[in-house]
Scaffold this motif. Sequence first.
Motif, short mmCIF file in Angstrom:
data_model
loop_
_atom_site.label_atom_id
_atom_site.label_comp_id
_atom_site.label_asym_id
_atom_site.label_seq_id
_atom_site.Cartn_x
_atom_site.Cartn_y
_atom_site.Cartn_z
N THR A 33 5.72 8.57 2.57
CA THR A 33 5.51 8.69 1.13
C THR A 33 5.46 7.33 0.43
N ASN A 34 6.40 6.46 0.77
CA ASN A 34 6.42 5.14 0.15
C ASN A 34 5.18 4.33 0.50
N GLU A 35 4.78 4.38 1.76
CA GLU A 35 3.61 3.62 2.19
C GLU A 35 2.35 4.15 1.53
N ALA A 36 2.27 5.46 1.36
CA ALA A 36 1.10 6.05 0.69
C ALA A 36 1.04 5.60 -0.77
N ALA A 37 2.19 5.60 -1.45
CA ALA A 37 2.24 5.17 -2.85
C ALA A 37 1.93 3.69 -2.98
N ALA A 38 2.44 2.87 -2.05
CA ALA A 38 2.16 1.44 -2.08
C ALA A 38 0.68 1.17 -1.85
N MET A 39 0.06 1.94 -0.96
CA MET A 39 -1.37 1.78 -0.69
C MET A 39 -2.19 2.13 -1.93
N ASP A 40 -1.81 3.22 -2.59
CA ASP A 40 -2.51 3.61 -3.83
C ASP A 40 -2.45 2.50 -4.86
N ASP A 41 -1.27 1.90 -5.02
CA ASP A 41 -1.12 0.89 -6.05
C ASP A 41 -1.68 -0.47 -5.63
N ARG A 94 2.98 -1.22 6.59
CA ARG A 94 4.22 -1.44 7.32
C ARG A 94 5.35 -1.62 6.32
N SER A 95 6.43 -0.88 6.53
CA SER A 95 7.56 -0.90 5.60
C SER A 95 8.61 -1.90 6.02
N ALA A 96 9.25 -2.52 5.02
CA ALA A 96 10.42 -3.35 5.28
C ALA A 96 11.63 -2.44 5.44
N SER A 97 12.66 -2.95 6.09
CA SER A 97 13.85 -2.13 6.35
C SER A 97 14.60 -1.76 5.08
N VAL A 102 6.54 -2.84 1.02
CA VAL A 102 5.55 -2.38 1.99
C VAL A 102 4.41 -3.40 2.07
N GLU A 103 4.04 -3.75 3.29
CA GLU A 103 2.88 -4.61 3.48
C GLU A 103 1.65 -3.71 3.66
N VAL A 104 0.63 -3.93 2.85
CA VAL A 104 -0.64 -3.21 2.96
C VAL A 104 -1.70 -4.23 3.38
N ALA A 105 -2.30 -4.01 4.54
CA ALA A 105 -3.30 -4.93 5.08
C ALA A 105 -4.63 -4.20 5.21
N PHE A 106 -5.73 -4.90 4.93
CA PHE A 106 -7.04 -4.26 4.99
C PHE A 106 -8.15 -5.29 4.96
N LEU A 154 5.98 3.72 -8.85
CA LEU A 154 5.13 2.56 -9.12
C LEU A 154 5.47 1.40 -8.19
N TRP A 155 4.40 0.83 -7.59
CA TRP A 155 4.54 -0.34 -6.71
C TRP A 155 3.68 -1.47 -7.26
N GLN A 156 4.18 -2.70 -7.10
CA GLN A 156 3.48 -3.87 -7.63
C GLN A 156 3.19 -4.88 -6.52
N ALA A 157 2.03 -5.53 -6.60
CA ALA A 157 1.68 -6.60 -5.67
C ALA A 157 2.50 -7.83 -6.01
N SER A 158 3.33 -8.27 -5.06
CA SER A 158 4.19 -9.43 -5.31
C SER A 158 3.70 -10.68 -4.59
N LYS A 159 2.95 -10.52 -3.52
CA LYS A 159 2.37 -11.64 -2.79
C LYS A 159 1.02 -11.23 -2.23
N VAL A 160 0.10 -12.19 -2.16
CA VAL A 160 -1.25 -11.94 -1.65
C VAL A 160 -1.60 -13.02 -0.63
N PHE A 161 -1.95 -12.59 0.59
CA PHE A 161 -2.40 -13.51 1.62
C PHE A 161 -3.81 -13.11 2.02
N VAL A 162 -4.70 -14.09 2.17
CA VAL A 162 -6.10 -13.78 2.45
C VAL A 162 -6.61 -14.64 3.60
N GLU A 163 -7.24 -13.99 4.55
CA GLU A 163 -7.99 -14.69 5.59
C GLU A 163 -9.47 -14.59 5.20
N THR A 164 -10.08 -15.68 4.85
CA THR A 164 -11.50 -15.66 4.48
C THR A 164 -12.38 -15.77 5.72
N LYS A 165 -13.66 -15.41 5.57
CA LYS A 165 -14.62 -15.44 6.69
C LYS A 165 -14.02 -14.71 7.90
#
Length: 221
Positions: free
Chosen positions: A82-90, A150-153, A158-162, A205-216
């Motif tokens: 449930t938490n991961e689904a909500a984090a993904m939505d947000d 992936r959820s933290a303990s 929650v880390e959402v990667a895509f 409600l979940w908020q993006a707190s950090k953003v990491f990006v691999e370009t190319k």
Amino acid sequence: MKRRSLPAAVAFVTTAALLLTACGSGNDDSDANDKIAGADQGSATPMKSASGAPAEDKPDGVDVSLPKDMNLVFDWEKPKDTNEAAAMDDAANFFRAIYRGVDKRTTKDAAISTYATGDGLRYANTQINAWIEGGWTATGTLRHYDATTRSASNGTSVEVAFCADAGKFYGKEIKTEKILKTEPSIEDFDYYKIIMVKLPTGTDLWQASKVFVETKAAKCQ
């Protein structure tokens, strides 16, 4: 100029997302107790919008609607957790908020403060300001896919990667309405890891707190 060419893409980027110790994959072989970077970061209280947008465009009561020619596609399946689904939505709403800011020419839209906090908020503001300073808006389809979570303990992060494909997503000059197309290339593909933190109010409600990006990102082709 396409989205990937924007100078804002340089901000808050770490190639290969090296600052994360968790890989963001439900099938990952790493230790399940690996910590997620930013997992202990708090979240800010969002502002609510008084917009008259349709209900489907107002998750959490905040307008995240976009113009018809700005199409953000999230081609992924929700996790069972449930938490991961909500984090993904947000996480999706976080990107809608950024491009709503691009369209509205402001970093002050309520959606931005609702779905971003900390470094995530700074990332959103940097992105939006680069579009504004360049005199561009966006048009076309930006596709997001191959998402994992992936959820933290601690249960509040929650880390959402895509992957993201901007091959059909372009900048458009506001003054001339000229669409700035380029030939398809590896620069169209990015791989994101977003650390989503739960707002400590008992809501979903979940908020993006950090953003990491691999370009190319060749793995996203």
